[in-house]
Design an enzyme around this catalytic site. Structure first.
Site, mmCIF file in Angstrom:
data_model
loop_
_atom_site.group_PDB
_atom_site.id
_atom_site.type_symbol
_atom_site.label_atom_id
_atom_site.label_comp_id
_atom_site.label_asym_id
_atom_site.label_seq_id
_atom_site.Cartn_x
_atom_site.Cartn_y
_atom_site.Cartn_z
ATOM 1 N N ASP A 289 21.001 -45.625 8.452
ATOM 2 C CA ASP A 289 20.397 -44.820 9.500
ATOM 3 C C ASP A 289 18.905 -45.132 9.423
ATOM 4 O O ASP A 289 18.419 -45.582 8.385
ATOM 5 C CB ASP A 289 20.665 -43.331 9.249
ATOM 6 C CG ASP A 289 20.185 -42.461 10.391
ATOM 7 O OD1 ASP A 289 20.494 -42.777 11.556
ATOM 8 O OD2 ASP A 289 19.485 -41.473 10.120
ATOM 9 N N LYS A 290 18.155 -44.919 10.488
ATOM 10 C CA LYS A 290 16.737 -45.249 10.461
ATOM 11 C C LYS A 290 15.863 -44.082 10.015
ATOM 12 O O LYS A 290 15.223 -44.129 8.973
ATOM 13 C CB LYS A 290 16.255 -45.757 11.824
ATOM 14 C CG LYS A 290 14.765 -46.165 11.805
ATOM 15 C CD LYS A 290 14.235 -46.518 13.174
ATOM 16 C CE LYS A 290 13.979 -45.332 14.032
ATOM 17 N NZ LYS A 290 12.913 -44.427 13.589
ATOM 18 N N THR A 291 15.836 -43.029 10.826
ATOM 19 C CA THR A 291 14.886 -41.943 10.617
ATOM 20 C C THR A 291 15.146 -41.183 9.318
ATOM 21 O O THR A 291 16.217 -40.624 9.121
ATOM 22 C CB THR A 291 14.909 -40.964 11.815
ATOM 23 O OG1 THR A 291 14.672 -41.715 12.996
ATOM 24 C CG2 THR A 291 13.847 -39.888 11.670
#
Length: 192
Positions: free
Chosen positions: A4-6
């Site tokens: 996932d990024k955030t």
């Protein structure tokens, strides 16, 4: 590995980089205050950043009624006598809301569109920084022959920037939370 990024590859600490006004009768303080009013009970990093910025600006906030979450696209409610929506670009497109010519909508960052009724009032742009430890983690995994992908709800420009910066093998952008599992299955179906 699909990240996932955030808050995983990035710090998850957003800062407002710009506030664009679509209608000259409003100003930065009013729009950030109104957005903060809707976001004050959210735990999302973007929402927290808007609330923090409103406090720093000493922006006036408003009572909100009829609050609801627009799944994967934003939030809405009534504040200061208006129906207010804080939404993604996708929501604008689906609802055929026009972006005026004075709004730059290709900025790199997370864009939160502020809509009064069916008119765009302004855009808040926020940015997040890549975690220092992400560079080393991705580098080590790639040295081991492990492909590294990223999944994010953010727009393609941000995803592309983070992907290039970390030298990822690929990314999926503008993915709603309930669609993320499908993207993993899509990679698996290709033999990953």
């Amino acid at each position: 590995v699909v990240f996932d990024k955030t808050g995983t590859l990035t710090e998850g600490k957003f800062g407002i980089t710009s506030v664009q006004i679509a209608d000259a009768k409003y100003d930065d303080s009013y729009l950030v205050g109104l957005a903060s009013s809707l976001e004050k009970s959210s735990e999302h990093p973007i929402a927290r950043s808007i609330v923090e910025r409103a406090k720093e600006m000493k922006a006036k906030t408003f009572q909100v009624s009829d609050f609801k979450v627009i799944k994967g696209e934003g939030v809405e409610g009534r504040a200061d006598g208006k129906r207010v929506r804080l939404v993604s670009r996708k929501h604008l497109e689906e609802n055929k809301i026009v972006i005026p010519g004075n709004i730059v909508s290709d900025e790199v960052g997370t864009l939160v569109y502020i809509i009064f009724g069916n008119e765009l009032a302004g855009v808040i742009t926020l940015a997040d920084k890549v975690r220092e430890e992400s560079y080393e983690a991705i580098s080590q995994l790639r040295k081991l022959g492990i492909k590294c992908w990223m999944l994010t709800g953010d727009n393609k420009k941000i995803a592309e920037q983070v992907s290039k910066e970390l030298k990822l093998d690929g990314f999926f952008a503008e993915v709603l939370p309930h669609e993320k599992l499908e993207k993993v299955k899509e990679l698996q179906s290709k033999g990953e």
